[in-house]
Design a protein around this motif. Structure first.
Motif, mmCIF file in Angstrom:
data_model
loop_
_atom_site.group_PDB
_atom_site.id
_atom_site.type_symbol
_atom_site.label_atom_id
_atom_site.label_comp_id
_atom_site.label_asym_id
_atom_site.label_seq_id
_atom_site.Cartn_x
_atom_site.Cartn_y
_atom_site.Cartn_z
ATOM 1 N N VAL A 130 -66.179 39.384 70.215
ATOM 2 C CA VAL A 130 -65.129 39.352 69.192
ATOM 3 C C VAL A 130 -64.391 38.022 69.273
ATOM 4 C CG1 VAL A 130 -63.037 40.474 68.325
ATOM 5 C CG2 VAL A 130 -64.849 41.847 69.399
ATOM 6 N N PRO A 131 -64.414 37.226 68.186
ATOM 7 C CA PRO A 131 -63.654 35.977 68.222
ATOM 8 C C PRO A 131 -62.153 36.267 68.207
ATOM 9 C CG PRO A 131 -64.674 36.294 66.056
ATOM 10 C CD PRO A 131 -65.087 37.464 66.901
ATOM 11 N N LEU A 132 -61.386 35.366 68.811
ATOM 12 C CA LEU A 132 -59.928 35.508 68.830
ATOM 13 C C LEU A 132 -59.339 34.614 67.745
ATOM 14 C CD1 LEU A 132 -57.554 36.756 70.586
ATOM 15 C CD2 LEU A 132 -57.416 34.499 71.639
ATOM 16 N N THR A 133 -58.551 35.201 66.840
ATOM 17 C CA THR A 133 -57.859 34.378 65.844
ATOM 18 C C THR A 133 -56.366 34.513 66.090
ATOM 19 O OG1 THR A 133 -57.939 36.205 64.267
ATOM 20 C CG2 THR A 133 -59.615 34.517 64.051
ATOM 21 N N ILE A 147 -55.874 44.901 66.814
ATOM 22 C CA ILE A 147 -57.235 45.396 66.568
ATOM 23 C C ILE A 147 -58.282 44.500 67.227
ATOM 24 C CG2 ILE A 147 -59.015 45.713 64.813
ATOM 25 C CD1 ILE A 147 -57.238 47.101 63.113
ATOM 26 N N GLU A 148 -58.049 43.197 67.258
ATOM 27 C CA GLU A 148 -59.029 42.315 67.917
ATOM 28 C C GLU A 148 -59.208 42.721 69.377
ATOM 29 O OE1 GLU A 148 -58.051 38.176 67.410
ATOM 30 O OE2 GLU A 148 -58.204 38.291 65.234
ATOM 31 N N VAL B 134 -58.023 34.927 59.325
ATOM 32 C CA VAL B 134 -58.932 36.051 59.090
ATOM 33 C C VAL B 134 -60.005 36.042 60.174
ATOM 34 C CG1 VAL B 134 -60.611 37.051 57.502
ATOM 35 C CG2 VAL B 134 -58.515 36.039 56.605
ATOM 36 N N ASN B 135 -60.067 37.099 60.956
ATOM 37 C CA ASN B 135 -61.129 37.230 61.952
ATOM 38 C C ASN B 135 -62.432 37.564 61.235
ATOM 39 O OD1 ASN B 135 -62.925 38.448 63.931
ATOM 40 N ND2 ASN B 135 -61.173 38.370 65.320
ATOM 41 N N PRO B 136 -63.486 36.756 61.431
ATOM 42 C CA PRO B 136 -64.730 37.002 60.683
ATOM 43 C C PRO B 136 -65.280 38.418 60.876
ATOM 44 C CG PRO B 136 -65.023 35.304 62.404
ATOM 45 C CD PRO B 136 -63.563 35.582 62.306
ATOM 46 N N LEU B 137 -65.003 39.003 62.040
ATOM 47 C CA LEU B 137 -65.499 40.355 62.317
ATOM 48 C C LEU B 137 -64.719 41.424 61.551
ATOM 49 C CD1 LEU B 137 -67.703 40.894 64.598
ATOM 50 C CD2 LEU B 137 -65.839 42.030 65.798
ATOM 51 N N LEU B 138 -63.510 41.069 61.138
ATOM 52 C CA LEU B 138 -62.614 42.052 60.519
ATOM 53 C C LEU B 138 -62.280 41.704 59.071
ATOM 54 C CD1 LEU B 138 -60.142 42.301 63.557
ATOM 55 C CD2 LEU B 138 -61.996 43.886 63.013
#
Lengths: 272, 272
Positions: A130-133, A147-148, B134-138
């Motif tokens: 999961v990338p961290l933004t 949620i991340e 925006v997290n690409p996964l979400l």
């Protein structure tokens, strides 16, 4: 004035904005035999982050509730360690996302058992998919938008203590519930406060202890290569409940474990 | 099986992960005289996004609750329009961020009055100072992690209908509660689904209506220059409750208002 709710009463207002939008903050605090670890640091952070989100609370009101809660729950635990959790939200109401001008914050208080501590011999850690933004305006705030971290923590398998999350620039920033420190030939390094999702109170304590011990601390990006280089003397994770944790293996690769950070800071700080 | 809570009963479990971490989803649905706008689209999105977050629900169970709720609340409103809100969370429990394997989702159902509609002559819009991450996964998930939108909506002053949010690349992505469309000499353009924080059900409906009318639609980045260029024939915001809204002024600058998108799509679609 804060509206106070005790979790054991089993009710919380359904119109609360913490539930609707994650519009709030939380702290989880370790308490041992009636005294709280890093109490002032937790109160500092919640007060500072509330101000950043324009949630009107003052530190002395939070501190009063904090004392009430420690007293109330301590009877359950006697000498054991336990966790106090404070969840502060903007309150109920507003027009959609837009808050009303004079909202009354809600504070939910709950307690939980201590999680298992990490062994001094170190733990196994991997990388999250999961990338961290991190929004620059919200960096470091321990908000209810997590949620991340939930999605990353879902990847934890038995035997794995933590997964590390990287930002779009490829910097390794933090774990799901821990901040990251490495020791190198040039001193200590931890990602800068404007790059982290959560600015841990234990992170602050560790930096202060290191500097008090005349150790050099750089707040700068950490790359995978920095952790695997021969100049890396140790990788550590910090968390106010779990203390200082040494990383023994990273994605299956062995790392040196000296335990030096725990030696300098104490593995479980107590600062009232 | 979902655990169902009605907001008017005034209680929701304090240990719920929607409150703790924003670990859930929501839908706000316009209902007119007992029939719901874009019902299938709302159910599709909640089912799809729940699967992306690994929250176990099935569409038919959601649909059953949906019907129950419309029937229950319709008595309050008779022929008036109103808003049905469904908040679905992963449930209560888990070890910190990490969910337990067999969690039972919670669903909170509530109703609210319709917000004021926008005039057909168009609305005033400005830019937000809050960057959009925006997290690409979400991407696109209408989750309960909405602090960015809350902070941006706090900037709304009287007379301003919406603020637009830009991502770190400088693309203008969406409003706090609306998706963005522009009409150009090359057809219609709206940001791609992997770039938006929320993939609105009205966005989907509008794209489908445009394509059904043999209009070209490109899912591609929108820059400020694209909106202010003389080739721009109109800027629109879409939202399933408010419908298609024409933008009349952007940061004080006049834009052409033809109302063509509302003409093609209908300003308030009804699709059961």
């Amino acid at each position: 004035m804060i509206a106070l709710y005790w979790a054991e009463d089993g009710r919380f207002p359904p119109g609360d904005r913490g539930l609707a939008y994650g519009d709030g903050l939380f702290e989880t605090i370790r308490v041992d035999g009636g005294s709280a670890h890093l109490k002032a640091y937790h109160l500092d952070r919640m007060t500072r982050d509330a101000a950043r989100l324009h949630i009107p609370v003052n530190r002395s009101e939070l501190e009063h509730i904090f004392h009430q809660a420690v007293e109330r729950y301590s009877v359950h635990y006697s000498v054991d360690s336990w966790i106090l959790k404070l969840t502060l939200t903007r309150g109920s109401g507003g027009r959609g996302y837009r808050p009303s001008p004079n909202m009354k914050p809600n504070l939910l208080v709950s307690h939980a058992a201590m999680p298992p501590l990490a062994p001094a011999s170190g733990v196994a850690v991997d990388f999250s998919r999961v990338p961290l933004t991190v929004n620059p305006l919200l960096a470091g705030i321990k908000s209810l938008n997590r949620i991340e971290q939930v999605m990353a923590a879902s990847e934890l398998q038995d035997g794995l203590f933590e997964v590390l999350m990287a930002n779009p620039a490829g910097h390794i920033v933090e774990g799901t519930r821990t901040n990251l420190f490495i020791e190198t030939d040039d001193g200590w390094r931890t990602p800068s406060p404007d790059s982290v999702a959560v600015r841990g109170v234990m992170r602050r304590y560790v930096i202060e202890r290191l500097r008090a011990n005349a150790e050099e601390v750089h707040e700068a990006p950490i790359l995978l290569d920095d952790m695997l280089a021969s100049s890396c003397r140790g990788v550590y994770l910090t968390n106010s409940v779990l203390g200082v944790v040494s990383v023994r293996t990273l994605a299956g690769q062995d790392l040196p474990v000296t335990g030096r950070l725990a030696t300098i800071c104490g593995s479980t700080p107590k600062t009232e």
